[in-house]
Design a protein around this motif. Structure first.
Motif, PDB file in Angstrom:
ATOM      1  N   HIS A  32       0.830  -1.207   0.000  1.00  0.00           N
ATOM      2  CA  HIS A  32       0.000   0.000   0.000  1.00  0.00           C
ATOM      3  C   HIS A  32       0.868   1.263   0.000  1.00  0.00           C
ATOM      4  CE1 HIS A  32      -3.816  -2.029   0.348  1.00  0.00           C
ATOM      5  NE2 HIS A  32      -3.436  -2.667   1.449  1.00  0.00           N
ATOM      6  N   ARG A  33       1.913   1.232   0.797  1.00  0.00           N
ATOM      7  CA  ARG A  33       2.808   2.395   0.858  1.00  0.00           C
ATOM      8  C   ARG A  33       3.527   2.611  -0.466  1.00  0.00           C
ATOM      9  NH1 ARG A  33       6.131   1.993   6.357  1.00  0.00           N
ATOM     10  NH2 ARG A  33       6.792   4.050   5.651  1.00  0.00           N
ATOM     11  N   MET A  34       3.947   1.524  -1.115  1.00  0.00           N
ATOM     12  CA  MET A  34       4.606   1.643  -2.418  1.00  0.00           C
ATOM     13  C   MET A  34       3.646   2.215  -3.458  1.00  0.00           C
ATOM     14  SD  MET A  34       7.780   0.942  -2.484  1.00  0.00           S
ATOM     15  CE  MET A  34       7.994   0.774  -4.234  1.00  0.00           C
ATOM     16  N   THR A  35       2.398   1.778  -3.415  1.00  0.00           N
ATOM     17  CA  THR A  35       1.398   2.306  -4.336  1.00  0.00           C
ATOM     18  C   THR A  35       1.225   3.805  -4.125  1.00  0.00           C
ATOM     19  OG1 THR A  35       0.238   0.185  -4.389  1.00  0.00           O
ATOM     20  CG2 THR A  35      -1.009   2.121  -5.073  1.00  0.00           C
ATOM     21  N   SER A  36       1.198   4.231  -2.871  1.00  0.00           N
ATOM     22  CA  SER A  36       1.083   5.660  -2.571  1.00  0.00           C
ATOM     23  C   SER A  36       2.298   6.423  -3.087  1.00  0.00           C
ATOM     24  CB  SER A  36       0.946   5.884  -1.063  1.00  0.00           C
ATOM     25  OG  SER A  36      -0.254   5.340  -0.601  1.00  0.00           O
ATOM     26  N   LEU A  37       3.474   5.857  -2.899  1.00  0.00           N
ATOM     27  CA  LEU A  37       4.693   6.503  -3.390  1.00  0.00           C
ATOM     28  C   LEU A  37       4.690   6.610  -4.912  1.00  0.00           C
ATOM     29  CD1 LEU A  37       7.441   4.917  -1.132  1.00  0.00           C
ATOM     30  CD2 LEU A  37       6.767   7.313  -1.199  1.00  0.00           C
ATOM     31  N   GLU A  38       4.278   5.539  -5.578  1.00  0.00           N
ATOM     32  CA  GLU A  38       4.224   5.559  -7.033  1.00  0.00           C
ATOM     33  C   GLU A  38       3.236   6.614  -7.523  1.00  0.00           C
ATOM     34  OE1 GLU A  38       3.267   1.488  -7.751  1.00  0.00           O
ATOM     35  OE2 GLU A  38       5.374   0.880  -7.893  1.00  0.00           O
ATOM     36  N   HIS A  39       2.102   6.729  -6.847  1.00  0.00           N
ATOM     37  CA  HIS A  39       1.109   7.737  -7.215  1.00  0.00           C
ATOM     38  C   HIS A  39       1.700   9.142  -7.028  1.00  0.00           C
ATOM     39  CE1 HIS A  39      -2.769   9.615  -7.748  1.00  0.00           C
ATOM     40  NE2 HIS A  39      -2.609  10.243  -6.598  1.00  0.00           N
ATOM     41  N   GLY A  40       2.365   9.343  -5.894  1.00  0.00           N
ATOM     42  CA  GLY A  40       2.993  10.646  -5.638  1.00  0.00           C
ATOM     43  C   GLY A  40       4.058  10.977  -6.671  1.00  0.00           C
TER      44      GLY A  40
END
Length: 80
Positions: A32-40
């Motif tokens: 989930h955190r990686m997905t957030s980072l990728e989105h950012g």
């Protein structure tokens, strides 16, 4: 004796299972955190791209202004 060994094995297996469950939760959280980072990062890339477009438009405008000034100087015979 065999019952003690079985109990010991079951205890170890329960501990291993609980650790595996915790690791699975941690991996899910990391995903989930990686997905957030990728989105950012995607948002940042878009902002950079937008800034590049603005810079390019401003450069075109400046080039036009310079051309107009040079044309005015030539008409007024102000060139040195």
């Amino acid at each position: 004796m065999s019952e003690n060994v079985e109990n010991l094995l079951l205890e170890h297996l329960r501990h291993i299972r609980s650790r595996v469950d915790q690791i699975a939760e941690d991996v899910t959280d990391l995903k989930h955190r990686m997905t957030s980072l990728e989105h950012g990062m995607g948002l940042i890339k878009r902002e950079i791209h937008f800034g590049d477009e603005v810079d390019a438009r401003q450069q075109v405008s400046l080039d036009r202004i310079v051309e107009r000034i040079e044309r005015i100087e030539r008409r007024l015979d102000l060139t040195s």
